[in-house]
Design a protein around this motif. Structure first.
Motif, PDB file in Angstrom:
ATOM      1  N   GLY A   3       0.716  -1.066  -0.043  1.00  0.00           N
ATOM      2  CA  GLY A   3       0.016  -0.069  -0.115  1.00  0.00           C
ATOM      3  C   GLY A   3       0.866   1.253   0.068  1.00  0.00           C
ATOM      4  O   GLY A   3       2.029   1.225   0.065  1.00  0.00           O
ATOM      5  N   LEU A   4       0.164   2.462  -0.410  1.00  0.00           N
ATOM      6  CA  LEU A   4       0.880   3.758  -0.154  1.00  0.00           C
ATOM      7  C   LEU A   4       0.184   4.341   0.904  1.00  0.00           C
ATOM      8  O   LEU A   4      -1.041   4.182   1.120  1.00  0.00           O
ATOM      9  N   GLY A   5       0.999   5.211   1.538  1.00  0.00           N
ATOM     10  CA  GLY A   5       0.328   6.095   2.373  1.00  0.00           C
ATOM     11  C   GLY A   5       0.614   7.525   2.367  1.00  0.00           C
ATOM     12  O   GLY A   5       1.300   7.955   1.171  1.00  0.00           O
ATOM     13  N   THR A   6       0.070   8.528   3.003  1.00  0.00           N
ATOM     14  CA  THR A   6       0.034  10.150   2.777  1.00  0.00           C
ATOM     15  C   THR A   6       1.562  10.365   2.853  1.00  0.00           C
ATOM     16  O   THR A   6       2.096  11.352   2.364  1.00  0.00           O
ATOM     17  N   TYR A   7       2.194   9.640   3.851  1.00  0.00           N
ATOM     18  CA  TYR A   7       3.694  10.034   3.834  1.00  0.00           C
ATOM     19  C   TYR A   7       4.460   9.658   2.378  1.00  0.00           C
ATOM     20  O   TYR A   7       5.562  10.196   2.260  1.00  0.00           O
ATOM     21  N   ALA A   8       3.931   8.952   1.502  1.00  0.00           N
ATOM     22  CA  ALA A   8       4.533   8.704   0.316  1.00  0.00           C
ATOM     23  C   ALA A   8       4.508  10.014  -0.534  1.00  0.00           C
ATOM     24  O   ALA A   8       4.781  10.058  -1.629  1.00  0.00           O
ATOM     25  N   PHE A   9       3.409  10.626  -0.118  1.00  0.00           N
ATOM     26  CA  PHE A   9       3.053  11.909  -1.049  1.00  0.00           C
ATOM     27  C   PHE A   9       3.125  13.253  -0.116  1.00  0.00           C
ATOM     28  O   PHE A   9       2.439  14.142  -0.255  1.00  0.00           O
ATOM     29  N   PHE A  10       4.075  13.137   0.770  1.00  0.00           N
ATOM     30  CA  PHE A  10       4.451  14.283   1.769  1.00  0.00           C
ATOM     31  C   PHE A  10       4.681  15.548   1.188  1.00  0.00           C
ATOM     32  O   PHE A  10       4.073  16.498   1.467  1.00  0.00           O
ATOM     33  N   TRP A  11       5.457  15.587   0.087  1.00  0.00           N
ATOM     34  CA  TRP A  11       5.895  16.872  -0.555  1.00  0.00           C
ATOM     35  C   TRP A  11       4.805  17.355  -1.473  1.00  0.00           C
ATOM     36  O   TRP A  11       4.381  18.533  -1.612  1.00  0.00           O
ATOM     37  N   GLN A  12       4.158  16.321  -2.226  1.00  0.00           N
ATOM     38  CA  GLN A  12       3.107  16.572  -3.201  1.00  0.00           C
ATOM     39  C   GLN A  12       1.970  17.208  -2.407  1.00  0.00           C
ATOM     40  O   GLN A  12       1.045  17.664  -3.122  1.00  0.00           O
ATOM     41  N   HIS A  13       1.642  16.604  -1.280  1.00  0.00           N
ATOM     42  CA  HIS A  13       0.464  17.164  -0.609  1.00  0.00           C
ATOM     43  C   HIS A  13       0.649  18.732   0.099  1.00  0.00           C
ATOM     44  O   HIS A  13      -0.004  19.313   0.394  1.00  0.00           O
ATOM     45  N   SER A  14       2.028  18.993   0.087  1.00  0.00           N
ATOM     46  CA  SER A  14       2.426  20.160   0.956  1.00  0.00           C
ATOM     47  C   SER A  14       2.132  21.431   0.232  1.00  0.00           C
ATOM     48  O   SER A  14       1.970  21.503  -1.050  1.00  0.00           O
ATOM     49  N   ASP A  15       2.190  22.644   0.987  1.00  0.00           N
ATOM     50  CA  ASP A  15       2.052  23.954   0.298  1.00  0.00           C
ATOM     51  C   ASP A  15       3.570  24.367  -0.170  1.00  0.00           C
ATOM     52  O   ASP A  15       3.618  25.493  -0.709  1.00  0.00           O
ATOM     53  N   GLN A  16       4.359  23.633  -0.127  1.00  0.00           N
ATOM     54  CA  GLN A  16       5.625  23.850  -0.751  1.00  0.00           C
ATOM     55  C   GLN A  16       5.707  23.664  -2.282  1.00  0.00           C
ATOM     56  O   GLN A  16       6.577  24.142  -3.029  1.00  0.00           O
ATOM     57  N   VAL A  17       4.688  23.042  -3.031  1.00  0.00           N
ATOM     58  CA  VAL A  17       4.540  22.816  -4.192  1.00  0.00           C
ATOM     59  C   VAL A  17       3.511  23.581  -4.757  1.00  0.00           C
ATOM     60  O   VAL A  17       2.515  24.082  -4.099  1.00  0.00           O
ATOM     61  N   PRO A  18       3.784  24.168  -6.296  1.00  0.00           N
ATOM     62  CA  PRO A  18       2.499  25.022  -6.781  1.00  0.00           C
ATOM     63  C   PRO A  18       1.230  24.495  -6.854  1.00  0.00           C
ATOM     64  O   PRO A  18       0.391  25.614  -6.508  1.00  0.00           O
ATOM     65  N   GLU A  19       1.014  23.364  -7.053  1.00  0.00           N
ATOM     66  CA  GLU A  19      -0.362  22.760  -6.945  1.00  0.00           C
ATOM     67  C   GLU A  19      -0.355  21.473  -6.095  1.00  0.00           C
ATOM     68  O   GLU A  19      -0.110  20.324  -6.600  1.00  0.00           O
ATOM     69  N   PRO A  20      -0.705  21.753  -4.757  1.00  0.00           N
ATOM     70  CA  PRO A  20      -0.564  20.407  -3.968  1.00  0.00           C
ATOM     71  C   PRO A  20      -1.616  19.536  -4.419  1.00  0.00           C
ATOM     72  O   PRO A  20      -2.889  19.890  -4.950  1.00  0.00           O
ATOM     73  N   LEU A  21      -1.054  18.051  -4.262  1.00  0.00           N
ATOM     74  CA  LEU A  21      -2.174  17.044  -4.611  1.00  0.00           C
ATOM     75  C   LEU A  21      -3.151  16.922  -3.661  1.00  0.00           C
ATOM     76  O   LEU A  21      -3.076  16.701  -2.482  1.00  0.00           O
ATOM     77  N   SER A  22      -4.362  16.682  -4.158  1.00  0.00           N
ATOM     78  CA  SER A  22      -5.662  16.349  -3.244  1.00  0.00           C
ATOM     79  C   SER A  22      -5.563  15.045  -2.692  1.00  0.00           C
ATOM     80  O   SER A  22      -4.898  14.128  -3.388  1.00  0.00           O
TER      81      SER A  22
END
Length: 264
Positions: A3-22
């Motif tokens: 499985g994947l968890g939200t910690y595998a998308f830590f930066w993609q979810h963050s406000d440090q990227v232009p378009e954070p992943l939902s």
């Protein structure tokens, strides 16, 4: 299952990227990798979603064919009751937590009282509660707590990377917890010299390049034989810019999935 968890998308979810992943975007990215389990773990927006948003997210997961697990921090009765409700919304069969939350650090006696109070509802709902190994609580104390309570619905989320910070050895943690493991967090880890050779940094590594003896974990815990999901996450530091960081995070995820699929 992998499985994947939200910690595998830590930066993609963050406000440090232009378009954070939902959250739903992470669900879709997970299925695109042919992975069928997703753990929504320590994902702050989950607790502020209204009923309609929760229902929509759960429906999206079901439509994609994803099995959902949940994760939080803390074992206060109200918190555990709320996450059992959320488990019902998402058809989740596992909630991962930790003894301490940002607001509470119960003694072992208080933790036992709270867990004994919460577990009958978990047992009645068929939901397991997995307490994570980490540096703030000795592994022996965590195992002793699970032993004393003696519920089939209470166990351990094994993350041997965490315990190094209290000078425990990952292999010792794996062996001490093996009989109670209900969930595994998968990431590699390593030490690197600080600039100037003054001290070390302890952080993440691409799976297979670090210090984690994952074959030992597989042999000792036997997660696949016991129906225990292996949830991919990372300790990835920021990589100079958003594009590089996201690309590296995705590459580490791909590499970890390939590693897990190649091990037997």
């Amino acid at each position: 299952m992998i499985g994947l968890g939200t910690y595998a998308f830590f930066w993609q979810h963050s406000d440090q990227v232009p378009e954070p992943l939902s959250l739903v975007g992470a669900f879709e990215a997970t299925m695109a990798l042919d992975v069928g389990v997703f753990q929504i773990c320590d994902y702050a927006p989950l607790e502020s979603m209204d009923d309609a948003e929760l229902t929509d997210a759960a429906a999206a997961a079901r439509d994609l064919g994803l099995t959902i697990e949940l994760g939080t921090k803390g074992i206060e009765p109200d918190r555990l009751a709320r996450f059992l409700e959320l488990a019902g919304v998402f058809d989740a069969r596992l909630v991962r937590s930790m003894l301490y939350s940002p607001d509470n650090r119960p003694t072992l006696a208080q933790a036992e009282e709270w867990l004994r109070s919460a577990l009958p509802a978990y047992e009645a709902s068929g939901v397991e509660l997995a307490l994570e190994t980490y540096e703030q609580v000795a592994t022996a104390d965590l195992v002793g707590l699970v032993d004393r309570i003696g519920s089939e619905h209470l166990g351990i989320c094994l993350d041997p990377a965490n315990v190094v910070a209290r000078l425990e050895l990952p292999r010792d943690c794996v062996e001490a917890t093996a009989r109670h493991v209900k969930n595994v967090h998968v990431k590699d880890f390593a030490f690197a010299r600080q600039p100037g050779w003054v001290g070390f940094t302890y952080g993440g590594a691409p799976m297979g390049d670090g210090l984690h003896d994952y074959p030992h974990l597989l042999e000792t815990v036997q997660p696949r034989e016991n129906g225990v999901n292996e949830i991919v996450e990372h300790w990835l530091s920021w990589q100079t810019d958003a594009a590089t960081t996201v690309r590296t995070e995705r590459e580490w995820t791909r590499r970890t999935i390939e590693y897990l699929r190649s091990t037997t």
